[in-house]
Each structure stands twice: as C-alpha cells, then as structure tokens.
Design a protein around this motif. Structure first.
Motif, PDB file in Angstrom:
ATOM      1  N   CYS A  76       0.857  -1.193   0.000  1.00 18.31           N
ATOM      2  CA  CYS A  76       0.000   0.000   0.000  1.00 18.31           C
ATOM      3  C   CYS A  76       0.889   1.237   0.000  1.00 18.31           C
ATOM      4  O   CYS A  76       1.693   1.436   0.920  1.00 18.31           O
ATOM      5  N   SER A  77       0.773   2.056  -1.021  1.00 21.40           N
ATOM      6  CA  SER A  77       1.592   3.256  -1.137  1.00 21.40           C
ATOM      7  C   SER A  77       1.153   4.303  -0.119  1.00 21.40           C
ATOM      8  O   SER A  77       0.023   4.249   0.392  1.00 21.40           O
ATOM      9  N   PRO A  78       2.008   5.284   0.181  1.00 18.98           N
ATOM     10  CA  PRO A  78       1.614   6.333   1.126  1.00 18.98           C
ATOM     11  C   PRO A  78       0.372   7.102   0.686  1.00 18.98           C
ATOM     12  O   PRO A  78      -0.475   7.439   1.525  1.00 18.98           O
ATOM     13  N   THR A  79       0.252   7.369  -0.614  1.00 24.70           N
ATOM     14  CA  THR A  79      -0.930   8.098  -1.092  1.00 24.70           C
ATOM     15  C   THR A  79      -2.189   7.283  -0.892  1.00 24.70           C
ATOM     16  O   THR A  79      -3.234   7.802  -0.450  1.00 24.70           O
ATOM     17  N   THR A  80      -2.123   5.988  -1.195  1.00 21.32           N
ATOM     18  CA  THR A  80      -3.285   5.105  -1.006  1.00 21.32           C
ATOM     19  C   THR A  80      -3.623   4.976   0.470  1.00 21.32           C
ATOM     20  O   THR A  80      -4.802   5.002   0.856  1.00 21.32           O
ATOM     21  N   SER A  81      -2.608   4.822   1.307  1.00 21.96           N
ATOM     22  CA  SER A  81      -2.849   4.713   2.751  1.00 21.96           C
ATOM     23  C   SER A  81      -3.512   5.971   3.290  1.00 21.96           C
ATOM     24  O   SER A  81      -4.435   5.897   4.113  1.00 21.96           O
ATOM     25  N   PHE A  82      -3.044   7.125   2.818  1.00 21.36           N
ATOM     26  CA  PHE A  82      -3.645   8.382   3.259  1.00 21.36           C
ATOM     27  C   PHE A  82      -5.101   8.474   2.807  1.00 21.36           C
ATOM     28  O   PHE A  82      -5.973   8.916   3.574  1.00 21.36           O
ATOM     29  N   GLY A  83      -5.387   8.059   1.568  1.00 16.89           N
ATOM     30  CA  GLY A  83      -6.772   8.075   1.083  1.00 16.89           C
ATOM     31  C   GLY A  83      -7.677   7.150   1.884  1.00 16.89           C
ATOM     32  O   GLY A  83      -8.819   7.508   2.208  1.00 16.89           O
ATOM     33  N   ILE A  84      -7.173   5.959   2.214  1.00 12.41           N
ATOM     34  CA  ILE A  84      -7.962   5.022   3.028  1.00 12.41           C
ATOM     35  C   ILE A  84      -8.212   5.603   4.408  1.00 12.41           C
ATOM     36  O   ILE A  84      -9.321   5.492   4.965  1.00 12.41           O
ATOM     37  N   TRP A  85      -7.208   6.236   4.965  1.00  8.03           N
ATOM     38  CA  TRP A  85      -7.343   6.842   6.293  1.00  8.03           C
ATOM     39  C   TRP A  85      -8.419   7.930   6.287  1.00  8.03           C
ATOM     40  O   TRP A  85      -9.259   8.003   7.187  1.00  8.03           O
ATOM     41  N   VAL A  86      -8.381   8.800   5.275  1.00 10.56           N
ATOM     42  CA  VAL A  86      -9.374   9.867   5.178  1.00 10.56           C
ATOM     43  C   VAL A  86     -10.775   9.291   5.010  1.00 10.56           C
ATOM     44  O   VAL A  86     -11.740   9.735   5.653  1.00 10.56           O
ATOM     45  N   PHE A  87     -10.906   8.273   4.143  1.00  7.55           N
ATOM     46  CA  PHE A  87     -12.231   7.678   3.898  1.00  7.55           C
ATOM     47  C   PHE A  87     -12.789   7.040   5.171  1.00  7.55           C
ATOM     48  O   PHE A  87     -13.964   7.256   5.519  1.00  7.55           O
ATOM     49  N   LEU A  88     -11.960   6.262   5.879  1.00 11.86           N
ATOM     50  CA  LEU A  88     -12.435   5.611   7.100  1.00 11.86           C
ATOM     51  C   LEU A  88     -12.758   6.631   8.188  1.00 11.86           C
ATOM     52  O   LEU A  88     -13.708   6.442   8.956  1.00 11.86           O
ATOM     53  N   SER A  89     -11.997   7.710   8.238  1.00 11.49           N
ATOM     54  CA  SER A  89     -12.263   8.742   9.245  1.00 11.49           C
ATOM     55  C   SER A  89     -13.598   9.431   8.975  1.00 11.49           C
ATOM     56  O   SER A  89     -14.411   9.636   9.891  1.00 11.49           O
ATOM     57  N   ILE A  90     -13.852   9.798   7.700  1.00  5.85           N
ATOM     58  CA  ILE A  90     -15.121  10.451   7.357  1.00  5.85           C
ATOM     59  C   ILE A  90     -16.291   9.505   7.568  1.00  5.85           C
ATOM     60  O   ILE A  90     -17.349   9.897   8.090  1.00  5.85           O
ATOM     61  N   PHE A  91     -16.113   8.243   7.183  1.00  2.00           N
ATOM     62  CA  PHE A  91     -17.189   7.266   7.337  1.00  2.00           C
ATOM     63  C   PHE A  91     -17.535   7.073   8.813  1.00  2.00           C
ATOM     64  O   PHE A  91     -18.726   7.045   9.184  1.00  2.00           O
ATOM     65  N   SER A  92     -16.511   6.938   9.661  1.00  2.00           N
ATOM     66  CA  SER A  92     -16.777   6.764  11.096  1.00  2.00           C
ATOM     67  C   SER A  92     -17.423   8.008  11.694  1.00  2.00           C
ATOM     68  O   SER A  92     -18.270   7.912  12.587  1.00  2.00           O
ATOM     69  N   LEU A  93     -17.060   9.195  11.190  1.00  2.00           N
ATOM     70  CA  LEU A  93     -17.676  10.422  11.690  1.00  2.00           C
ATOM     71  C   LEU A  93     -19.145  10.502  11.281  1.00  2.00           C
ATOM     72  O   LEU A  93     -19.999  10.937  12.074  1.00  2.00           O
ATOM     73  N   LEU A  94     -19.462  10.089  10.049  1.00  2.00           N
ATOM     74  CA  LEU A  94     -20.859  10.091   9.605  1.00  2.00           C
ATOM     75  C   LEU A  94     -21.694   9.115  10.418  1.00  2.00           C
ATOM     76  O   LEU A  94     -22.834   9.409  10.788  1.00  2.00           O
ATOM     77  N   VAL A  95     -21.126   7.956  10.705  1.00  2.00           N
ATOM     78  CA  VAL A  95     -21.836   6.992  11.549  1.00  2.00           C
ATOM     79  C   VAL A  95     -22.068   7.581  12.936  1.00  2.00           C
ATOM     80  O   VAL A  95     -23.143   7.434  13.530  1.00  2.00           O
ATOM     81  N   LEU A  96     -21.065   8.295  13.424  1.00  2.00           N
ATOM     82  CA  LEU A  96     -21.192   8.935  14.732  1.00  2.00           C
ATOM     83  C   LEU A  96     -22.304   9.969  14.732  1.00  2.00           C
ATOM     84  O   LEU A  96     -23.110  10.043  15.678  1.00  2.00           O
ATOM     85  N   TYR A  97     -22.404  10.768  13.680  1.00  2.00           N
ATOM     86  CA  TYR A  97     -23.437  11.797  13.608  1.00  2.00           C
ATOM     87  C   TYR A  97     -24.822  11.189  13.398  1.00  2.00           C
ATOM     88  O   TYR A  97     -25.822  11.762  13.817  1.00  2.00           O
ATOM     89  N   LEU A  98     -24.891  10.047  12.745  1.00  2.00           N
ATOM     90  CA  LEU A  98     -26.181   9.376  12.608  1.00  2.00           C
ATOM     91  C   LEU A  98     -26.689   8.908  13.966  1.00  2.00           C
ATOM     92  O   LEU A  98     -27.893   8.865  14.209  1.00  2.00           O
ATOM     93  N   ILE A  99     -25.748   8.560  14.830  1.00  2.00           N
ATOM     94  CA  ILE A  99     -26.138   8.107  16.170  1.00  2.00           C
ATOM     95  C   ILE A  99     -26.493   9.285  17.068  1.00  2.00           C
ATOM     96  O   ILE A  99     -27.503   9.278  17.777  1.00  2.00           O
ATOM     97  N   LEU A 100     -25.676  10.341  17.043  1.00  2.00           N
ATOM     98  CA  LEU A 100     -25.854  11.469  17.957  1.00  2.00           C
ATOM     99  C   LEU A 100     -26.713  12.585  17.398  1.00  2.00           C
ATOM    100  O   LEU A 100     -27.200  13.426  18.146  1.00  2.00           O
ATOM    101  N   GLY A 101     -26.836  12.652  16.070  1.00  2.00           N
ATOM    102  CA  GLY A 101     -27.549  13.764  15.453  1.00  2.00           C
ATOM    103  C   GLY A 101     -26.576  14.751  14.849  1.00  2.00           C
ATOM    104  O   GLY A 101     -25.644  15.204  15.514  1.00  2.00           O
ATOM    105  N   SER A 102     -26.761  15.095  13.593  1.00  2.00           N
ATOM    106  CA  SER A 102     -25.845  15.979  12.888  1.00  2.00           C
ATOM    107  C   SER A 102     -26.194  17.432  13.168  1.00  2.00           C
ATOM    108  O   SER A 102     -27.234  17.747  13.722  1.00  2.00           O
ATOM    109  N   PRO A 103     -25.324  18.355  12.731  1.00  2.00           N
ATOM    110  CA  PRO A 103     -25.631  19.773  12.915  1.00  2.00           C
ATOM    111  C   PRO A 103     -26.815  20.224  12.078  1.00  2.00           C
ATOM    112  O   PRO A 103     -27.341  21.306  12.293  1.00  2.00           O
ATOM    113  N   PHE A 104     -27.254  19.396  11.128  1.00  2.00           N
ATOM    114  CA  PHE A 104     -28.395  19.751  10.298  1.00  2.00           C
ATOM    115  C   PHE A 104     -29.701  19.143  10.816  1.00  2.00           C
ATOM    116  O   PHE A 104     -30.739  19.299  10.200  1.00  2.00           O
TER     117      PHE A 104
END
Length: 718
Positions: free
Chosen positions: A547-575
């Motif tokens: 896994c190249s550094p660019t690919t690893s960084f992309g996976i990290w960003v995707f998993l971070s955003i996905f986990s944050l969206l799941v978190l907001y679905l549980i707690l309620g988003s700012p919208f």
C-alpha cells in the motif's frame, strides 16, 4: 424595656479575585483581542528578548587546561584509517569482520577493554500498546541470518582516579565494510582522543567509546546498546558468542597476541552511570570557507540536554579552536521580506528607546533579528515534532545529557597537512569537552533544560517563551464562561442594563437548574472518542500489503469520514435541528463553550509533555475556537463585520485542518512544487514510529476540536 432594633447583618464584600474574574468574563471580547494580540507579539519578540548564553556550573572550567593531544596520536589514527581503507575483501561481510578485528586490536593494544554488541534493526511499525514504551528488542531473533545483524565495537578506559561509578560516552557512527570519507574522518578523530585518554592521569570518570555500526542507521545501534546497558539480559545473545562457530567466532580467534585476547571479551561490558555523551560525526559535505561545527540537541518529545553542555562546546569551539558553530535554521525564513520589515521596526524602536534612556537595551539589528527568528522557528519546530535530530535522542530517553556534533572540513582539506590540522582541532575540542565533564562532581543541573535557541550563543528560557503561550490560551476559559452564562440566561450582576464587575456572589445568580451543558459535554466527549479511533486506524491500515503512502492516506481519510458520519447518525448531525424550537437557539453556544474548555485542558496537558507542540497548537486552534460562530447567523445579519467574520472562519478552518497545516508548512520551508499527497502519511508514520506525543495531540485534541468548530459553524439550530 423598649425593643432594640435588630441590626442588619453587614454585607460581605466580594473578593478582589472574584471581581476581576467577573470583569474579565463581562468583557471577554475585549480580553480575547488583547490577549491574542499580545501573545502573537510576544512570540515575535522572542528573538529580541534572547539572552547570551553563560556557563552556570563553575566546576566545568572549559579551556582552563592546555591540550595534551600530540602529533603522535594523529599519526597512529592515520595508520589505523589507512589499514582499514587498504582492506581487500571479497564481500562487505568479510570486510566488516576484518575491520572490527583491526579496531579491537588497536584499542586493546592501548590497554582498553574491548567488547562487541550485536543488535538487529527494528521495524518502524505502529503499535498502540507500545506507543509510550520502548519495544522489547534486547533479545534478537535467532531466525535471522548473521548478515541481518549489526555489530558495534565498544572500548572502555577505566579511570585511574575514579571508582567506576560514572562514565562519559563518545559515539562515532561507522559503516563497517562500506565506510566513506566522513566515517574515516570521525573514526580518526575518535581514535586520536581515545588514544590520548588511555595515558592521562586526570581521568575521574570511565570513558566508553562506542563505534556504532551504522549500516542500518545511526540511531538503532545506539538505542539498542543503551537498552542493553541499562536493562541487562543474562544470555549470550547481547554479545558475540565465540562458541557459536559462526561468523562471530572470527572476531575473537583472529586476535594475534595473548594480551589482546585477554582484553577482548565477547560479553557485554559496562562502565558506570553515564554523566554525558557526545556523538561525533564528520559530514560528507564540505564547508567552502571555514571549518564548521553544527550542534544538534533536540531529542524525543521536545527534550533538550542541559544548556551548560552546549555552552561548553560552543565556548571551546569558538574561543579555543576557531570553529564556526551553527545550529539548524529555516533558510526559507532568512530571505523573508516581512521578517526584514519586522526586524527593521524592532531596530527602530530600540534606537528610539536608547535615545530616550541609554540604559534601555532593547532592539537588535534587523539582520540579527531575521537570523534569530529563522533559528528560533527551527528550534521550536524540531521540538514540536518530537523526533530526535540525531543519535543523541537515545541518551535523553535515559535522562543522559547528550548532543550530536557534526564537523564539516574545508573544501581544501584533502591534502595531508590540512587533514592533520582538522583532526588536531577537532580532537582538541572533544578532549576539552571531556575534560570539563570530567571535572563535575554531579550531573548537569545548574543550567536550563527548557529553552529555545536563537543562535549557538543566545537562548530564550522557558520563563520568557511561556508568556506567549499563556496569553494565547488565557481567553479560552473567559469566553467559555461568557458563552455559557449568555446561553443559560444567568444574570451577572446587572445594574441599569449593564454588567457590573462589583457584583457579589449572590448577585451572580448562578444556578444549576439548567443541565443543557450535559448534552454538549456528551457530544464533545464522543467526538474526542472518535479522535482516538482515528488515531488507531493506521495500525490496521499498515496491515494492508503493498500500500503506497498516497493510497494509505486516502484510506485513512475515507475511514475517518465514514466513522464520523456513523457517529453523527447516532448522535444527530448539525443539520438535524433545522426546525428546532426557539428555546434551543443557544445550543451552539453551549457546544462551543464546552469545546473551548476541552481545548484549554488539552493544550495545558500537552504543554506538560511537549511545550513547543502546545505553542504551535495554541497559535493555530485558539483563534478558530474564539471566532467560530454559525455561518447562518452572520449571513442573515448582512453586515460588513459579519461578512469579515465569515471570511475569517472559512480561512481559519482551512488552515487549522491538520493536512493543510502540514502542506502549508512544508511549502513555506521547502517549496510548494515538492508537495506530494502521500507526504502527510509519511510524516504521521514517522511521528508514531518515534512515539512522538505530537501524534496523540493531533489525533485526540486538535482534530476533534477542529470538527467541533466545524459543527458550530454549520449549526442550523439558531
């Protein structure tokens, strides 16, 4: 008897500290502007406020004795280097064995005790359970081949006037079998000093010379040797086993005389407690004009050696050997126009101050200010990153004062005469430093451990540069309290419609009937918990093969955003509160109040671990926390002030995002054309590989607070 009137109880006066607190909370906006402005100005003033270095410990007495180094020592060192360079072996492995044999014979013939240290290179792999501890690497893996090991040579001189309880360490990295010109120079200087120290009578501390096998890097052999030195393992694996019948046997059997055989041991040899350590290197790059000495002092998590050690080296190098001493600086800032203008302003202010009163010593020349600011920024940056700038960092992990000295000869130093002169001056410098440390009756403790360098001869102490940090974080609790009071409609001693700082505690009217802050605290806590999850994701991403550094960084960003969206679905988003009732129109203010409290606590905790990281963090995240406000409110207001606040919020949100901050800093220092997306992953990987606390700060303090500020900006329940 007439009834006596009951006297009214006297009114209790509010304590002055409470009055000051009420006044500051009531005028939190003004206090924030003043404190933040003063904090930035204090940071820019640090090069002006820098003081000249001085030696605090009188016992060091640098330069008080004449050098005893002679041309005979240099000729012996030249003979050793020539014998090593004339080795003709079929493989690098055989050349390495022959080199170690020659070195051990030379040191043993001087009367020193010689030993070997075998180590295996360590893989920089993230492991969350070992983040703040050293990996268990003292016992090598027996499945590895001999060529996978590194073997360092260790020589020990027992002090004639010592009791064996203290020692001074000299380290010279050397790539066995593939040595370059710099390695030969450093080995020649090291042997010259070591040869002299075997004959002197003034030694009160043992001398340990570690010739570190640098084929796997300069840090690994020093770190593993120190771990084995302080945590002995009673097996034959930490040394070179002569009975194994392997390659290690040749290191012992090939010694030619009985005396050498008696002095050379395959076991792990030790001396006393280390008082100080010097890592000696000769750079491959030559200096075009004069011989220079570059000092590297930063260790892990912003640790620095005692300033007296640097002062002794600087004094002897400049005033005794005539070397040009340097410390690292950001060269991109040297040519900065705005720094030149700022330096000119400070120079002008200093001239005016001296004209009014000659005793006022304020201001420095503009050129000195620019150079000092570039050096200060470099010192602050390397401390904040938390990665050692040399092998000396391994010693600081054991609370041993150590620095790396990198010498650079002139371009014209290729002839024999210039070569001997360079070795003589460098050897006398090391001899003088060792002699000064030898005079100490205790460890370094008189001078500073927390400081920033603006030049080799100037420093800023912690008592000065902490003022800027204190001013930057001071508005956080004030604004947090003001927001909470406004959001929960707490009366702060109103009189004629205005806040009065002289109100009593009873007049404050603070009640605990409103528990709105609990919901905000839960939200802030969960977002910080998400930050911990994001910090652990690289451990799983590293398991993905190829896994190249660019690919690893992309996976990290995707998993971070996905986990944050799941978190907001549980707690309620700012919208999720678009149609919220009017009583909830201050929910964003409570969230912001709790967020600022969390930032304040996080920065204070980080300042205990690494003050430079906290300084950088306060400079970036505090303005965003103070100015964050729902964008919809400012857009509805349709005023110039609101429009400017929207622009500031957007700019600060972009700049405060960790990857953007990294790319901006890298672009300013190295140029924007060299930026690659995978560089951020490589940088973060280096942080967790070196157990830098900055990684924890970014993942668990900075990033969650940035997300919460974005939550406030996008909050529609207002």
């Amino acid at each position: 008897m007439a009834e006596t009137e009951k006297a009214e109880p006297p009114k209790t006066k509010t304590r002055p500290i409470v009055r000051i607190g009420i006044f500051l909370i009531s005028h939190s906006l003004l206090a924030s502007v003043v404190c933040c402005t003063a904090g930035v100005v204090a940071l820019l003033l640090l090069p002006v406020l820098a003081k000249n270095t001085y030696i605090s410990e009188n016992a060091l007495m640098p330069g008080s004795a004449s050098s005893m180094l002679s041309n005979w020592d240099i000729s012996e060192a030249n003979r050793l280097v020539k014998e090593l360079s004339d080795l003709d072996s079929d493989s690098e492995e055989d050349a390495g064995i022959a080199s170690r044999r020659i070195l051990s014979n030379y040191m043993s013939n001087l009367g020193a005790e010689v030993g070997y240290h075998k180590f295996q290179p360590q893989l920089n792999q993230f492991h969350p359970l070992h983040f703040f501890s050293s990996p268990d690497s003292s016992i090598p893996d027996h499945n590895l081949t001999y060529s996978s090991y590194g073997i360092s040579v260790v020589g020990i001189i027992r002090a004639p006037r010592g009791d064996g309880k203290e020692a001074i360490v000299l380290v010279t990295p050397y790539n066995f079998g593939k040595n370059g010109r710099g390695d030969s120079f450093s080995l020649s200087i090291g042997y010259t000093v070591f040869s002299l120290l075997t004959r002197v009578t003034w030694l009160a501390k043992d001398i340990v010379w570690l010739i570190a096998d640098s084929q796997y890097g300069e840090y690994a052999p020093v770190a593993t040797w120190l771990r084995d030195y302080h945590s002995p393992v009673f097996t034959s694996t930490s040394g070179v086993d002569a009975r194994s019948g392997g390659r290690g046997d040749g290191l012992y059997v090939l010694n030619e005389n009985h005396f050498a055989r008696r002095k050379i041991s395959n076991g792990f040899r030790r001396a006393g407690t280390m008082a100080a350590a010097l890592i000696l290197k000769v750079g491959d790059r030559n200096s075009p004009f004069e011989e220079t000495l570059t000092v590297f002092a930063e260790a892990s998590n912003g640790q620095m050696p005692n300033l007296d050690l640097i002062n002794v080296v600087n004094y002897l190098a400049v005033h005794r050997q005539g070397l040009h001493v340097k410390v690292e600086k950001f060269w991109s800032l040297v040519n900065s126009k705005w720094l030149e203008v700022l330096g000119g302003v400070f120079e002008l202010v200093g001239d005016v101050a001296r004209s009014l009163n000659p005793s006022w010593k304020f201001g420095i020349p503009a050129a000195d200010y620019v150079d000092g600011a570039a050096t200060l920024a470099s010192s602050l940056y390397y401390q904040a990153v938390g990665i050692p700038t040399g092998p000396h960092g391994a010693f600081r992990d054991f609370q041993i004062d150590a620095i790396t000295l990198e010498l650079s000869p002139k371009v014209a130093s290729f002839n024999k005469g210039r070569h001997n002169e360079f070795v003589l001056r460098s050897g006398r410098l090391i001899e003088g430093v060792i002699r000064s440390v030898n005079n100490l009756l205790e460890k370094f403790h008189q001078s500073f451990f927390l400081y920033l360098l603006t030049s080799p001869g100037k420093f800023v102490s912690v008592g000065v540069y902490m003022i800027a940090f204190a001013l930057l974080v001071a508005p956080l609790p004030l604004v947090a309290a003001s927001l909470y009071i406004d959001a929960t409609k707490v009366n702060l001693g109103l009189k004629n419609g205005k806040h009065t700082p002289t109100a009593t505690l009873d007049g404050i009217g603070i009640t605990f009937k409103s528990w709105k802050w609990l919901s905000a605290a839960k939200e802030v806590f969960v977002v910080h918990l998400w930050g911990a999850v994001v910090s652990l994701l690289p451990y799983f991403i590293c398991q993905i093969p190829n896994c190249s550094p660019t690919t690893s960084f992309g996976i990290w960003v995707f998993l971070s955003i996905f986990s944050l969206l799941v978190l907001y679905l549980i707690l309620g988003s700012p919208f999720s509160h678009v149609h919220a009732p009017q009583p909830q129109n201050k929910e964003w203010a409570i969230v912001k109040s709790v967020t600022m409290s969390a930032v304040f606590i996080g920065l204070l905790l980080m300042s205990v671990v690494n003050f430079a990281t906290a300084e950088f963090g306060a400079l970036v995240i505090v303005p965003l926390c103070l100015i964050a406000r729902p964008l919809k409110l400012d857009i509805k207001a349709a005023k110039m002030r609101s429009f400017l606040r929207v622009i500031c919020n957007v700019v600060l949100c972009v700049v405060a995002f960790p990857p953007v901050s990294f790319f901006l800093l890298k672009g300013i220092s190295e140029g924007f054309e060299s930026i690659n997306v995978g560089d951020f992953w490589n940088w973060m990987e280096s942080l967790w590989a070196w157990n830098s606390a900055t990684y924890i700060y970014i993942g668990m303090v900075h990033l969650p607070c940035w997300v919460l500020c974005m939550h406030v900006l996008l909050h529609y329940s207002c």
